[in-house]
Design an enzyme around this catalytic site. Structure first.
Site, short mmCIF file in Angstrom:
data_model
loop_
_atom_site.label_atom_id
_atom_site.label_comp_id
_atom_site.label_asym_id
_atom_site.label_seq_id
_atom_site.Cartn_x
_atom_site.Cartn_y
_atom_site.Cartn_z
N SER A 143 0.91 -1.12 -0.08
CA SER A 143 -0.02 -0.15 0.05
C SER A 143 0.81 1.14 -0.07
O SER A 143 1.86 1.25 0.48
CB SER A 143 -0.94 0.02 1.42
N TYR A 156 -1.95 0.04 10.52
CA TYR A 156 -1.95 -0.24 8.94
C TYR A 156 -0.74 0.04 8.35
O TYR A 156 -0.07 -0.58 7.63
CB TYR A 156 -3.14 0.20 8.16
#
Length: 250
Positions: A143, A156
């Protein structure tokens, strides 16, 4: 590529929906043999049936990847079904949006378990097959939030930054065995992961922060993975390919 490598056996973890399902559809269109893995038995069965008319063989295993032996089991079933494993695609992941000061130990461990520990365990199991056969490709769905971040993304971002480090380090470890390790770092993609944000803020507001002015579709990420699986040169290893509409360039 050899004839064997042109139609590789690919294990896709997190294949039931979103980017993982998009990758399965893209690779099915290129003649790959697939092993689909995720928690949802129903979603996996439907996807396997969807791919059948095109002649794709798609086995599947419904399993919780965070269980201690699950990653070894995915690899074992792939090799048992096809006799080999050529490519691992790690697409499993989840977003936990919370301030670190409000996160419990369980929250932290759950995020690291799925977003980082699972790719590490899968890679370990896959490398034990790929290194002796002296060929293979490992691809992570990371990501952009492993490079940049946002408030309440600590859990995250920490895990996805770990994917960047894992990509580079494992690429060095496996280079002599002719195993390439690369990652794709998507920005905002139209999957269930961003559904709460879309509902809360609206698509127009989210797209306004993206230079290209729109949210990416799962098949766009899948096409980059397809390149890494089938078309990337053997010299390409340790790379992280950003696909974010220009977000991190701002």
């Amino acid at each position: 590529m050899t004839a064997k490598e042109r139609e590789p056996v690919v294990l896709i973890a997190g294949a039931s929906r979103g980017i993982g399902a998009g990758v399965a559809r893209a690779l099915a269109g290129r003649g790959c043999s697939l092993m689909l893995a995720a928690r949802s038995r129903g979603d996996l069965a439907r996807l396997a049936e969807e791919l059948k008319p095109g002649g794709t063989h798609a086995g599947w295993v419904a399993i919780d990847a965070t269980e201690a032996s699950a990653c070894e089991e995915m690899v074992r079933q792939t090799v048992e079904t096809y006799g080999r494993l050529d490519v691992l695609v790690c697409s499993a992941g989840a977003l936990n949006v919370t301030r670190l000061v409000e996160a419990s130990d369980d929250d932290i461990l759950a995020s690291l378990a799925l977003n980082l520990m699972v790719p590490m365990r899968l890679s370990r199991a896959a490398a034990r097959v790929m290194s002796p056969q002296r060929s293979g490709r490992i691809i992570y769905i990371g990501s952009i939030f492993g490079e940049v971040s946002a408030p309440r993304y600590s859990l995250y971002s920490a895990a996805k930054a770990g994917i960047v480090g894992l990509t580079k380090s494992l690429a060095l470890e496996l280079a002599a065995d002719n195993v390439q390790v690369n990652a794709v770092a998507p920005g905002q993609v139209r999957t269930e992961m961003i559904a709460p944000a879309l509902e809360r803020f609206g698509e127009e507001r989210i797209a306004r922060d993206i230079p290209s002015g729109r949210i990416a579709e799962p098949d766009e990420i899948a096409r980059v993975v397809e390149f890494l699986v089938l078309d990337a040169p053997a010299a390409m290893t340790g790379s992280v390919l950003t696909v974010d509409g220009g977000f991190v360039c701002r």
